[in-house]
Design a protein around this motif. Structure first.
Motif, PDB file in Angstrom:
ATOM      1  N   ASP A  86       0.862  -1.176   0.000  1.00  0.00           N
ATOM      2  CA  ASP A  86       0.000   0.000   0.000  1.00  0.00           C
ATOM      3  C   ASP A  86       0.904   1.233   0.000  1.00  0.00           C
ATOM      4  OD1 ASP A  86       0.902   0.396   2.667  1.00  0.00           O
ATOM      5  OD2 ASP A  86      -0.808  -0.701   3.482  1.00  0.00           O
ATOM      6  N   ALA A  87       0.302   2.405  -0.055  1.00  0.00           N
ATOM      7  CA  ALA A  87       1.089   3.633  -0.199  1.00  0.00           C
ATOM      8  C   ALA A  87       2.037   3.845   0.978  1.00  0.00           C
ATOM      9  CB  ALA A  87       0.147   4.828  -0.348  1.00  0.00           C
ATOM     10  N   SER A  88       1.566   3.543   2.173  1.00  0.00           N
ATOM     11  CA  SER A  88       2.387   3.737   3.365  1.00  0.00           C
ATOM     12  C   SER A  88       3.605   2.820   3.361  1.00  0.00           C
ATOM     13  CB  SER A  88       1.536   3.482   4.616  1.00  0.00           C
ATOM     14  OG  SER A  88       2.329   3.527   5.783  1.00  0.00           O
ATOM     15  N   ALA A  98       9.368   1.549   2.284  1.00  0.00           N
ATOM     16  CA  ALA A  98      10.345   0.740   1.562  1.00  0.00           C
ATOM     17  C   ALA A  98      11.288   1.618   0.745  1.00  0.00           C
ATOM     18  CB  ALA A  98       9.621  -0.253   0.648  1.00  0.00           C
ATOM     19  N   TRP A  99      10.744   2.614   0.061  1.00  0.00           N
ATOM     20  CA  TRP A  99      11.577   3.489  -0.783  1.00  0.00           C
ATOM     21  C   TRP A  99      12.573   4.280   0.071  1.00  0.00           C
ATOM     22  CZ3 TRP A  99      13.169   3.615  -5.493  1.00  0.00           C
ATOM     23  CH2 TRP A  99      13.737   4.773  -6.024  1.00  0.00           C
ATOM     24  N   SER A 100      12.138   4.715   1.226  1.00  0.00           N
ATOM     25  CA  SER A 100      13.044   5.427   2.130  1.00  0.00           C
ATOM     26  C   SER A 100      14.201   4.523   2.558  1.00  0.00           C
ATOM     27  CB  SER A 100      12.259   5.910   3.361  1.00  0.00           C
ATOM     28  OG  SER A 100      13.126   6.487   4.316  1.00  0.00           O
ATOM     29  N   ASN A 101      13.881   3.290   2.908  1.00  0.00           N
ATOM     30  CA  ASN A 101      14.910   2.309   3.260  1.00  0.00           C
ATOM     31  C   ASN A 101      15.837   2.043   2.082  1.00  0.00           C
ATOM     32  OD1 ASN A 101      15.040   1.434   5.891  1.00  0.00           O
ATOM     33  ND2 ASN A 101      13.538  -0.184   5.634  1.00  0.00           N
ATOM     34  N   GLY A 124      25.863   1.263  -2.825  1.00  0.00           N
ATOM     35  CA  GLY A 124      26.060   1.595  -4.228  1.00  0.00           C
ATOM     36  C   GLY A 124      25.151   0.821  -5.165  1.00  0.00           C
ATOM     37  N   GLN A 125      24.329  -0.065  -4.628  1.00  0.00           N
ATOM     38  CA  GLN A 125      23.397  -0.828  -5.453  1.00  0.00           C
ATOM     39  C   GLN A 125      22.241   0.070  -5.902  1.00  0.00           C
ATOM     40  OE1 GLN A 125      24.697  -3.616  -6.614  1.00  0.00           O
ATOM     41  NE2 GLN A 125      23.400  -5.170  -5.660  1.00  0.00           N
ATOM     42  N   PRO A 126      21.902   0.057  -7.194  1.00  0.00           N
ATOM     43  CA  PRO A 126      20.862   0.960  -7.698  1.00  0.00           C
ATOM     44  C   PRO A 126      19.436   0.473  -7.443  1.00  0.00           C
ATOM     45  CG  PRO A 126      21.741  -0.331  -9.504  1.00  0.00           C
ATOM     46  CD  PRO A 126      22.555  -0.703  -8.290  1.00  0.00           C
ATOM     47  N   PHE A 127      18.563   1.410  -7.090  1.00  0.00           N
ATOM     48  CA  PHE A 127      17.120   1.183  -7.006  1.00  0.00           C
ATOM     49  C   PHE A 127      16.496   2.150  -8.014  1.00  0.00           C
ATOM     50  CE2 PHE A 127      18.770  -0.295  -3.017  1.00  0.00           C
ATOM     51  CZ  PHE A 127      17.954  -1.352  -2.626  1.00  0.00           C
ATOM     52  N   SER A 128      15.986   1.617  -9.106  1.00  0.00           N
ATOM     53  CA  SER A 128      15.591   2.462 -10.232  1.00  0.00           C
ATOM     54  C   SER A 128      14.206   3.086 -10.059  1.00  0.00           C
ATOM     55  CB  SER A 128      15.605   1.642 -11.526  1.00  0.00           C
ATOM     56  OG  SER A 128      14.500   0.734 -11.535  1.00  0.00           O
ATOM     57  N   GLU A 129      13.946   4.077 -10.876  1.00  0.00           N
ATOM     58  CA  GLU A 129      12.610   4.686 -10.916  1.00  0.00           C
ATOM     59  C   GLU A 129      11.591   3.700 -11.477  1.00  0.00           C
ATOM     60  OE1 GLU A 129      11.221   7.422  -9.765  1.00  0.00           O
ATOM     61  OE2 GLU A 129      13.091   8.011  -8.803  1.00  0.00           O
ATOM     62  N   ASP A 130      12.042   2.799 -12.354  1.00  0.00           N
ATOM     63  CA  ASP A 130      11.134   1.758 -12.863  1.00  0.00           C
ATOM     64  C   ASP A 130      10.663   0.873 -11.711  1.00  0.00           C
ATOM     65  OD1 ASP A 130      11.008   2.440 -15.526  1.00  0.00           O
ATOM     66  OD2 ASP A 130      12.674   1.158 -16.116  1.00  0.00           O
ATOM     67  N   TYR A 131      11.570   0.532 -10.831  1.00  0.00           N
ATOM     68  CA  TYR A 131      11.201  -0.253  -9.642  1.00  0.00           C
ATOM     69  C   TYR A 131      10.211   0.527  -8.783  1.00  0.00           C
ATOM     70  CZ  TYR A 131      11.909  -1.340  -4.651  1.00  0.00           C
ATOM     71  OH  TYR A 131      11.736  -1.572  -3.313  1.00  0.00           O
ATOM     72  N   ARG A 132      10.493   1.793  -8.593  1.00  0.00           N
ATOM     73  CA  ARG A 132       9.614   2.608  -7.741  1.00  0.00           C
ATOM     74  C   ARG A 132       8.207   2.709  -8.326  1.00  0.00           C
ATOM     75  NH1 ARG A 132      10.644   8.898  -5.790  1.00  0.00           N
ATOM     76  NH2 ARG A 132       9.165   8.851  -4.035  1.00  0.00           N
ATOM     77  N   SER A 133       8.118   2.954  -9.630  1.00  0.00           N
ATOM     78  CA  SER A 133       6.807   3.185 -10.248  1.00  0.00           C
ATOM     79  C   SER A 133       6.066   1.896 -10.592  1.00  0.00           C
ATOM     80  CB  SER A 133       6.963   4.039 -11.511  1.00  0.00           C
ATOM     81  OG  SER A 133       7.760   3.367 -12.476  1.00  0.00           O
ATOM     82  N   LYS A 134       6.802   0.870 -11.054  1.00  0.00           N
ATOM     83  CA  LYS A 134       6.143  -0.352 -11.539  1.00  0.00           C
ATOM     84  C   LYS A 134       5.965  -1.419 -10.461  1.00  0.00           C
ATOM     85  CE  LYS A 134       8.029   0.205 -16.208  1.00  0.00           C
ATOM     86  NZ  LYS A 134       8.934  -0.392 -17.230  1.00  0.00           N
TER      87      LYS A 134
END
Length: 212
Positions: free
Chosen positions: A51-53, A58-61, A70-80
Motif C-alpha cells: 500500500d502507499a504507506s 520501503a523506498w526510504s529504506n 552503491g546498489q541501484p534502485f531504479s525509478e522503474d522499480y519505484r513506479s512499476k
C-alpha cells in the motif's frame, strides 16, 4: 581461508540482502565456501499487500541502502513495483525459483538470486509472478528450473520446504534479528557475523572473518 565456510541467510524481497550482494560475491571470488539458504521471512504469514504507506517506507529504506552499498534502485522499480496498485510483497514464488535453480548445483542459487534482484530493483519486474520468474530462468539458460517452477513439481516443493526449514532453524539458533545474516563456520564452530560488516569495507569484512 580454506577451512572457513559461510552460510548466507536471505530473502529475495529483502532490500538489504540486495545491498549486501556485491560483498557476498567478493567473498565467493576470494575462495570462501559459501552456501545460500532462504528464510521464508516475507512469505506465508510474512507476506502482505503493498500500500502507499508501506511503499513509502520501503523506498526510504532503499535510498539508505543505495547510499551504503552503491546498489541501484531504479525509478522503474519505484513506479512499476512499489507504487503499482495491488502489488504483493510475497517472496514465496521467488524463493521457489531460487531453489529450482540450485537443485542440481547449489551454487546456481546465487546466480538466480542475482538475476531476480536485478529484475526487481533495476528492471522493475514483478518477481511475485511465477510466469515472470520462469521467463527469467529460461532466458538465463535455466530451462529445467523454469519447467519445475511452472509445474510446481512435488520434488521442488519438498526441496524448498527443507531449505526454508533449515534456514529458519539456523536463523533462530543464532538469534539473528533479520536478514541478511551470515553464519561463519570454522573447524566445526559457528558464529553469526554482525550484518553491518557486509556494508563496510571489504578489508573490514575480511578482518571480521579472520577473527571469527
Amino acid at each position: 581461508m580454506q577451512e572457513l565456510s559461510a552460510t548466507y541467510l536471505f530473502d529475495p524481497l529483502c532490500g538489504w540482502c540486495y545491498g549486501a550482494s556485491p560483498m557476498i560475491e567478493r567473498l565467493r571470488l576470494a575462495g570462501v565456501n559459501a552456501r545460500l539458504l532462504p528464510t521464508g521471512l516475507f512469505s506465508g504469514a510474512g507476506a502482505r499487500e503493498m500500500d502507499a504507506s508501506f511503499a513509502a517506507y520501503a523506498w526510504s529504506n532503499d535510498q539508505r541502502i543505495e547510499r551504503l552499498s552503491g546498489q541501484p534502485f531504479s525509478e522503474d522499480y519505484r513506479s512499476k513495483v512499489l507504487n503499482k496498485t495491488g502489488t504483493l510483497f510475497d517472496s514465496g514464488a521467488a524463493t521457489l525459483a531460487i531453489t529450482a535453480a540450485g537443485l542440481a548445483d547449489h551454487r546456481k542459487r546465487f546466480d538466480a538470486l542475482r538475476l531476480i534482484q536485478h529484475a526487481r530493483y533495476v528492471t522493475g519486474l514483478d518477481i511475485t509472478s511465477v510466469a515472470v520468474l520462469a521467463d527469467l530462468l529460461s532466458a538465463a539458460g535455466l530451462g529445467e528450473a523454469a519447467r519445475l517452477l511452472t509445474e510446481e513439481s512435488t520434488a521442488l516443493l519438498e526441496a524448498n520446504r527443507q531449505l526454508v526449514a533449515e534456514g529458519q532453524n539456523l536463523f533462530r539458533r543464532h538469534g539473528s534479528n533479520g536478514v541478511p545474516a551470515l553464519v561463519i563456520e570454522r573447524n566445526g564452530h559457528q558464529r553469526l557475523l554482525d550484518a553491518s560488516a557486509l556494508f563496510s569495507s571489504y578489508d573490514n569484512l575480511m578482518a571480521h572473518l579472520k577473527a571469527a
